[in-house]
Design an enzyme around this catalytic site. Structure first.
Site, PDB file in Angstrom:
ATOM      1  N   GLY A 100       0.814  -1.226   0.000  1.00 24.27           N
ATOM      2  CA  GLY A 100       0.000   0.000   0.000  1.00 24.27           C
ATOM      3  C   GLY A 100       0.835   1.257   0.000  1.00 24.27           C
ATOM      4  O   GLY A 100       1.661   1.448   0.879  1.00 24.27           O
ATOM      5  N   SER A 101       0.646   2.143  -0.959  1.00 26.68           N
ATOM      6  CA  SER A 101       1.550   3.271  -1.097  1.00 26.68           C
ATOM      7  C   SER A 101       1.063   4.227  -2.187  1.00 26.68           C
ATOM      8  O   SER A 101      -0.101   4.199  -2.567  1.00 26.68           O
ATOM      9  CB  SER A 101       2.956   2.760  -1.411  1.00 26.68           C
ATOM     10  OG  SER A 101       2.886   1.726  -2.368  1.00 26.68           O
TER      11      SER A 101
END
Length: 250
Positions: free
Chosen positions: A208-209
């Protein structure tokens, strides 16, 4: 299909296949499978073993690395990431992309440009790709916080890594890999001086980013806020093209 030439007139041979798992993720998935089997077989603790086995499948899915059909057109800038266009703003490029770094290769020109922010959820492919072909001039890692990657302040406060690619004609594109709430490791596949092709894999961010892309001056996005984009395939912008585009969520 890898390496095959395909076009918009039907040339090429295409068939569906399971996406491979990137080597970076195989070890994580293998460890999760091993631990789940220990609980299932060694201790007969199904209440723990089965959820861990499902988790291992999720880990393998997270690190999937599907093939992409990369447009071969020097006029376009491709998306470096899968995900949601979460922010489009006029900003100054990061200082690290503009200052003299002592290599003799100039950075980005100071002045406000369009920044496109692409948010990657845990369900998106996390392999990042080069938006243009050229030489990697800068890879600058900056430690930082782990705020929600969807927030505007993540561009300046989160753990991040700036990359700058320069084409043979001098055009430069800067983009930034930004860690999020869950992400804790940015893994580069390239270093300064490497030559990359458009759409080539250049790194990943775990769990997640976000990726920020800085368009050249005088170039507007070809994507809309809220649009889903695909790394190595979606055209983010056409160099030198300025046009207002509008869309309706439905």
């Amino acid at each position: 299909m890898a390496g095959d030439l395909l076009d918009n007139r039907g040339r090429g041979d295409v068939r569906w296949s399971w996406p491979p798992i990137h080597p970076e993720g195989r070890k994580f998935g293998a460890v999760a499978v091993l631990v789940s089997l220990v609980f299932l077989i060694g201790f007969d603790w199904e209440i723990i073993g089965w959820p861990l086995l499902l988790l291992s499948l999720g880990i393998f899915a997270f690190f999937r690395d599907p093939e992409r059909v990369v447009p071969q057109d020097d006029r376009v800038i491709l998306s470096p990431a899968d995900g949601l266009v979460s922010l489009i703003a006029q900003v100054d490029p990061p200082e690290e992309m503009m200052v003299d770094d002592g290599t003799g290769h100039p950075g980005l020109t100071p002045g406000r440009v369009t920044r496109i922010s692409i948010f990657m959820s845990v369900f998106d492919v996390h392999i990042n790709r080069a938006p243009i072909a050229g030489t990697v001039r800068r890879v600058v890692y900056i430690p930082g916080e782990f705020f929600d990657a969807g927030l505007d302040k993540a561009s300046e406060q989160n753990e991040r890594q700036h990359l700058l690619i320069e084409r043979t004609d001098g055009l430069k594109i800067g983009f930034t890999q930004i860690a999020g709430l869950i992400a804790r490791r940015i893994v580069p596949f390239v270093k300064p001086g490497d030559t990359v092709g458009v759409g080539q894999r250049i790194g990943l961010i775990r769990f997640g980013s976000r990726v920020d892309v800085y368009l050249p001056a005088g170039t507007d996005p070809k994507v809309l806020l809220g649009q889903k984009v695909v790394a190595g395939e979606t055209v983010l912008a056409e160099i030198g093209s300025q046009q207002l585009l509008e869309g309706v969520a439905q």
